[in-house]
Design a protein around this motif. Structure first.
Motif, mmCIF file in Angstrom:
data_model
loop_
_atom_site.group_PDB
_atom_site.id
_atom_site.type_symbol
_atom_site.label_atom_id
_atom_site.label_comp_id
_atom_site.label_asym_id
_atom_site.label_seq_id
_atom_site.Cartn_x
_atom_site.Cartn_y
_atom_site.Cartn_z
ATOM 1 N N VAL A 141 4.077 3.026 -6.986
ATOM 2 C CA VAL A 141 5.472 3.404 -7.194
ATOM 3 C C VAL A 141 5.843 4.616 -6.350
ATOM 4 C CG1 VAL A 141 7.122 4.285 -8.890
ATOM 5 C CG2 VAL A 141 5.604 2.393 -9.490
ATOM 6 N N LEU A 142 4.988 5.629 -6.340
ATOM 7 C CA LEU A 142 5.271 6.836 -5.567
ATOM 8 C C LEU A 142 5.374 6.531 -4.077
ATOM 9 C CD1 LEU A 142 2.911 9.405 -7.323
ATOM 10 C CD2 LEU A 142 5.395 9.264 -7.534
ATOM 11 N N ARG A 143 4.414 5.760 -3.574
ATOM 12 C CA ARG A 143 4.400 5.457 -2.142
ATOM 13 C C ARG A 143 5.624 4.639 -1.729
ATOM 14 N NH1 ARG A 143 0.009 2.897 -1.995
ATOM 15 N NH2 ARG A 143 0.883 0.807 -2.069
ATOM 16 N N GLU A 144 5.919 3.603 -2.480
ATOM 17 C CA GLU A 144 7.020 2.723 -2.096
ATOM 18 C C GLU A 144 8.371 3.428 -2.178
ATOM 19 O OE1 GLU A 144 6.605 -0.072 -0.679
ATOM 20 O OE2 GLU A 144 4.435 -0.222 -1.047
ATOM 21 N N LEU A 145 8.588 4.231 -3.213
ATOM 22 C CA LEU A 145 9.853 4.965 -3.323
ATOM 23 C C LEU A 145 9.980 5.992 -2.207
ATOM 24 C CD1 LEU A 145 10.309 5.598 -7.157
ATOM 25 C CD2 LEU A 145 11.742 4.182 -5.677
ATOM 26 N N LEU A 146 8.888 6.663 -1.886
ATOM 27 C CA LEU A 146 8.918 7.672 -0.837
ATOM 28 C C LEU A 146 9.200 7.045 0.524
ATOM 29 C CD1 LEU A 146 8.420 10.552 0.223
ATOM 30 C CD2 LEU A 146 5.970 9.999 0.308
ATOM 31 N N ILE A 147 8.467 5.992 0.869
ATOM 32 C CA ILE A 147 8.672 5.339 2.163
ATOM 33 C C ILE A 147 10.069 4.745 2.247
ATOM 34 C CG2 ILE A 147 7.910 3.470 3.674
ATOM 35 C CD1 ILE A 147 6.035 5.909 3.568
#
Length: 252
Positions: A141-147
């Protein structure tokens, strides 16, 4: 809005703009992701051309927005003072700790994700004889939202990406509105990339996948852990996504 969709191909009349080390890192990341990638050209000129880092105008090659943000040196990056992530972590006692990352998109993505990842906490849930550990915010979740915030933001706006983490929820605010034809009701099934060339590079280095797959992963992960689904909030200048830390349905 139509002009913004190709803003990542805007040319900048700057000389000696490229950072060799950053360019090599992109090349190596692509090679690691796919050793036979057709993007792996032998000369820098060919590499710049296929990744749309440069554009020819009246016989002269100039860097594009994509080129500067991904392979530009610190001097050329001064053209984008708002290529930045501001992250503030708020604690229960009212104190807070700010973080700030500026410049190259890959570097700010790596540094910000490393910080968010280091703060992940787990909670143990018991279901009879079974025990399950659930993260407050998973890596997916963190990676996808950030990217998503980095590759889809509007780089023509004088705003920065803002991440705010409170004791019970986290929110990511990305500059710019939804692109033409996309809104908060259809963003899961309809795409209209604002920065197609930036996205292509992030896909080539395996930081992103096909259009729309990022939110598929986010929704699948949150649902599997009994959490609320994110809903976008559209402000006058940005789009904000909120993710709750707590589980809303043990049964789910």
């Amino acid at each position: 809005e139509k002009s913004l969709i190709v803003y990542d191909q805007k040319s900048w009349k700057i000389k000696d703009w490229q950072d060799e080390d950053r360019t090599k890192r992109i090349y190596n990341k692509i090679k690691t992701a796919r050793a036979d990638s057709p993007l792996l050209k032998e000369t820098r000129e060919e590499f710049n051309d296929i990744l749309n880092f440069e554009k020819e105008e009246q016989g002269v090659l100039y860097p594009t927005t994509t080129g500067i943000l991904l392979a530009g040196n610190n001097k050329s990056l001064k053209e984008f003072p708002y290529s930045e992530i501001k992250y503030v972590r708020y604690f229960e006692d009212g104190s807070y700790k700010p973080y700030e990352w500026k410049g190259n998109l890959i570097e700010i993505a790596d540094n910000c994700f490393a910080q968010l990842k280091s703060e992940i906490q787990q909670k143990e849930l018991s279901f009879g004889l079974f025990h399950e550990f659930i993260e407050d915010y998973s890596e997916v979740v963190l990676r996808e939202l950030l990217i998503n915030a980095i590759v889809h933001r509007d780089y023509s706006r004088q705003q920065v990406i803002e991440i705010r983490k409170y004791p019970s929820y986290l929110e990511i605010e990305s500059p710019g509105m939804f692109p033409e034809g996309v809104d908060e009701t259809n963003f899961l099934r309809k795409t209209n990339p604002r920065n197609p060339n930036i996205i292509d590079v992030f896909r080539a280095i395996k930081y992103a996948e096909k259009a729309g797959s990022g939110f598929d992963k986010i929704f699948a992960d949150l649902l599997s852990k009994g959490k609320k689904l994110p809903t976008p909030t559209v402000t006058a200048t940005s789009i904000l996504f909120r993710i709750d830390a707590e589980i809303c349905s043990d049964k789910l």
